[in-house]
Motif scaffolding. Sequence first.
Motif, PDB file in Angstrom:
ATOM      1  N   ILE A  99       3.961   3.633  -7.070  1.00  0.00           N
ATOM      2  CA  ILE A  99       4.656   2.338  -7.093  1.00  0.00           C
ATOM      3  C   ILE A  99       6.064   2.490  -6.539  1.00  0.00           C
ATOM      4  O   ILE A  99       6.518   1.678  -5.727  1.00  0.00           O
ATOM      5  N   THR A 100       6.761   3.533  -6.954  1.00  0.00           N
ATOM      6  CA  THR A 100       8.120   3.787  -6.462  1.00  0.00           C
ATOM      7  C   THR A 100       8.116   3.982  -4.952  1.00  0.00           C
ATOM      8  O   THR A 100       8.961   3.428  -4.238  1.00  0.00           O
ATOM      9  N   THR A 101       7.157   4.747  -4.450  1.00  0.00           N
ATOM     10  CA  THR A 101       7.037   4.975  -3.008  1.00  0.00           C
ATOM     11  C   THR A 101       6.715   3.665  -2.286  1.00  0.00           C
ATOM     12  O   THR A 101       7.293   3.374  -1.237  1.00  0.00           O
ATOM     13  N   ALA A 102       5.812   2.879  -2.846  1.00  0.00           N
ATOM     14  CA  ALA A 102       5.441   1.597  -2.231  1.00  0.00           C
ATOM     15  C   ALA A 102       6.639   0.658  -2.142  1.00  0.00           C
ATOM     16  O   ALA A 102       6.795  -0.075  -1.161  1.00  0.00           O
ATOM     17  N   LEU A 103       7.504   0.701  -3.156  1.00  0.00           N
ATOM     18  CA  LEU A 103       8.691  -0.161  -3.145  1.00  0.00           C
ATOM     19  C   LEU A 103       9.688   0.229  -2.063  1.00  0.00           C
ATOM     20  O   LEU A 103      10.563  -0.564  -1.711  1.00  0.00           O
ATOM     21  N   SER A 104       9.558   1.430  -1.515  1.00  0.00           N
ATOM     22  CA  SER A 104      10.458   1.849  -0.433  1.00  0.00           C
ATOM     23  C   SER A 104       9.756   1.834   0.926  1.00  0.00           C
ATOM     24  O   SER A 104      10.335   2.276   1.918  1.00  0.00           O
ATOM     25  N   HIS A 105       8.530   1.316   0.973  1.00  0.00           N
ATOM     26  CA  HIS A 105       7.793   1.241   2.239  1.00  0.00           C
ATOM     27  C   HIS A 105       8.553   0.331   3.208  1.00  0.00           C
ATOM     28  O   HIS A 105       9.087  -0.709   2.806  1.00  0.00           O
ATOM     29  N   PRO A 106       8.613   0.683   4.488  1.00  0.00           N
ATOM     30  CA  PRO A 106       9.387  -0.103   5.455  1.00  0.00           C
ATOM     31  C   PRO A 106       8.993  -1.581   5.566  1.00  0.00           C
ATOM     32  O   PRO A 106       9.832  -2.407   5.892  1.00  0.00           O
ATOM     33  N   THR A 107       7.746  -1.925   5.267  1.00  0.00           N
ATOM     34  CA  THR A 107       7.332  -3.325   5.415  1.00  0.00           C
ATOM     35  C   THR A 107       7.364  -4.128   4.125  1.00  0.00           C
ATOM     36  O   THR A 107       6.998  -5.304   4.119  1.00  0.00           O
ATOM     37  N   ILE A 108       7.817  -3.537   3.029  1.00  0.00           N
ATOM     38  CA  ILE A 108       7.774  -4.226   1.736  1.00  0.00           C
ATOM     39  C   ILE A 108       8.620  -5.502   1.738  1.00  0.00           C
ATOM     40  O   ILE A 108       8.283  -6.473   1.061  1.00  0.00           O
ATOM     41  N   GLU A 109       9.695  -5.526   2.497  1.00  0.00           N
ATOM     42  CA  GLU A 109      10.552  -6.717   2.549  1.00  0.00           C
ATOM     43  C   GLU A 109       9.833  -7.903   3.185  1.00  0.00           C
ATOM     44  O   GLU A 109      10.207  -9.051   2.956  1.00  0.00           O
ATOM     45  N   LYS A 110       8.793  -7.646   3.975  1.00  0.00           N
ATOM     46  CA  LYS A 110       8.036  -8.717   4.629  1.00  0.00           C
ATOM     47  C   LYS A 110       7.043  -9.375   3.676  1.00  0.00           C
ATOM     48  O   LYS A 110       6.447 -10.397   4.010  1.00  0.00           O
ATOM     49  N   VAL A 111       6.854  -8.783   2.513  1.00  0.00           N
ATOM     50  CA  VAL A 111       5.912  -9.306   1.518  1.00  0.00           C
ATOM     51  C   VAL A 111       6.628  -9.418   0.164  1.00  0.00           C
ATOM     52  O   VAL A 111       6.400  -8.620  -0.749  1.00  0.00           O
ATOM     53  N   PRO A 112       7.507 -10.413   0.020  1.00  0.00           N
ATOM     54  CA  PRO A 112       8.340 -10.492  -1.191  1.00  0.00           C
ATOM     55  C   PRO A 112       7.543 -10.657  -2.488  1.00  0.00           C
ATOM     56  O   PRO A 112       7.947 -10.115  -3.519  1.00  0.00           O
ATOM     57  N   PHE A 113       6.426 -11.373  -2.461  1.00  0.00           N
ATOM     58  CA  PHE A 113       5.645 -11.526  -3.684  1.00  0.00           C
ATOM     59  C   PHE A 113       5.105 -10.172  -4.134  1.00  0.00           C
ATOM     60  O   PHE A 113       5.198  -9.811  -5.318  1.00  0.00           O
ATOM     61  N   GLU A 114       4.542  -9.413  -3.210  1.00  0.00           N
ATOM     62  CA  GLU A 114       4.006  -8.100  -3.538  1.00  0.00           C
ATOM     63  C   GLU A 114       5.109  -7.186  -4.054  1.00  0.00           C
ATOM     64  O   GLU A 114       4.902  -6.424  -4.996  1.00  0.00           O
ATOM     65  N   LYS A 115       6.281  -7.292  -3.460  1.00  0.00           N
ATOM     66  CA  LYS A 115       7.423  -6.488  -3.921  1.00  0.00           C
ATOM     67  C   LYS A 115       7.779  -6.843  -5.369  1.00  0.00           C
ATOM     68  O   LYS A 115       8.019  -5.953  -6.195  1.00  0.00           O
ATOM     69  N   GLU A 116       7.796  -8.134  -5.679  1.00  0.00           N
ATOM     70  CA  GLU A 116       8.084  -8.568  -7.051  1.00  0.00           C
ATOM     71  C   GLU A 116       7.053  -8.014  -8.034  1.00  0.00           C
ATOM     72  O   GLU A 116       7.400  -7.578  -9.132  1.00  0.00           O
ATOM     73  N   VAL A 117       5.782  -8.053  -7.630  1.00  0.00           N
ATOM     74  CA  VAL A 117       4.719  -7.556  -8.504  1.00  0.00           C
ATOM     75  C   VAL A 117       4.879  -6.056  -8.725  1.00  0.00           C
ATOM     76  O   VAL A 117       4.806  -5.576  -9.856  1.00  0.00           O
ATOM     77  N   LEU A 118       5.106  -5.321  -7.654  1.00  0.00           N
ATOM     78  CA  LEU A 118       5.299  -3.872  -7.786  1.00  0.00           C
ATOM     79  C   LEU A 118       6.502  -3.548  -8.665  1.00  0.00           C
ATOM     80  O   LEU A 118       6.440  -2.653  -9.509  1.00  0.00           O
ATOM     81  N   LEU A 119       7.577  -4.273  -8.471  1.00  0.00           N
ATOM     82  CA  LEU A 119       8.773  -4.047  -9.281  1.00  0.00           C
ATOM     83  C   LEU A 119       8.494  -4.353 -10.758  1.00  0.00           C
ATOM     84  O   LEU A 119       8.936  -3.617 -11.646  1.00  0.00           O
ATOM     85  N   SER A 120       7.734  -5.408 -11.017  1.00  0.00           N
ATOM     86  CA  SER A 120       7.413  -5.720 -12.416  1.00  0.00           C
ATOM     87  C   SER A 120       6.498  -4.651 -13.021  1.00  0.00           C
ATOM     88  O   SER A 120       6.611  -4.343 -14.208  1.00  0.00           O
ATOM     89  N   MET A 121       5.615  -4.065 -12.204  1.00  0.00           N
ATOM     90  CA  MET A 121       4.792  -2.948 -12.694  1.00  0.00           C
ATOM     91  C   MET A 121       5.669  -1.760 -13.052  1.00  0.00           C
ATOM     92  O   MET A 121       5.522  -1.156 -14.119  1.00  0.00           O
ATOM     93  N   LYS A 122       6.565  -1.427 -12.154  1.00  0.00           N
ATOM     94  CA  LYS A 122       7.469  -0.287 -12.369  1.00  0.00           C
ATOM     95  C   LYS A 122       8.291  -0.497 -13.645  1.00  0.00           C
ATOM     96  O   LYS A 122       8.390   0.403 -14.483  1.00  0.00           O
TER      97      LYS A 122
END
Length: 168
Positions: A99-122
């Motif tokens: 999850i931490t690695t996914a949150l730093s993926h270069p394209t994560i900013e292009k998918v804000p909902f997915e980023k929010e979900v990953l951050l809430s998981m973390k």
Amino acid sequence: MGQNYFILQANNYREFQIEFGKIQWMYYDMVTDYAGFGHNIDYEHFEYERFLFATTDNELDFYQRQMEIVKQGALVALGCEVVDLLDEARRDSKVYQFITTALSHPTIEKVPFEKEVLLSMKNALEEEIDHAWTVLPNGSILNDKLGEVYQRYVFQYFKNMFEEAKKT
């Protein structure tokens, strides 16, 4: 920790079909047995680590919609894994690190909902260990986010199929 994300190519199309089928099975289990996320949803054999940021090569670019479903399914499968960990009052450093690695993926900013979900998981995994995780502040946020994931991806998947069938 290097990540080997799936790239759909002609030589791995069959694997893609199989993974797509696993998503359908997981979604079916969620809809028929849980009406959302729950403990022990049948997702185990889906490699969300490889498919969360999967892509297609130019030759198979016409599979973008199916690829989007598989990527969404990867997030759902990860959510299932996190729910199981939280329900069992366990933690797994491999899941947390992914999850931490996914949150730093270069394209994560292009998918804000997915980023929010990953951050809430973390954040939920960082919270105290408690079987009643859904009443903890970050657990409650995750629970709400997973409800949105279910509506947007799982429920909407079947709704879209129904709408397509009505057109024929």
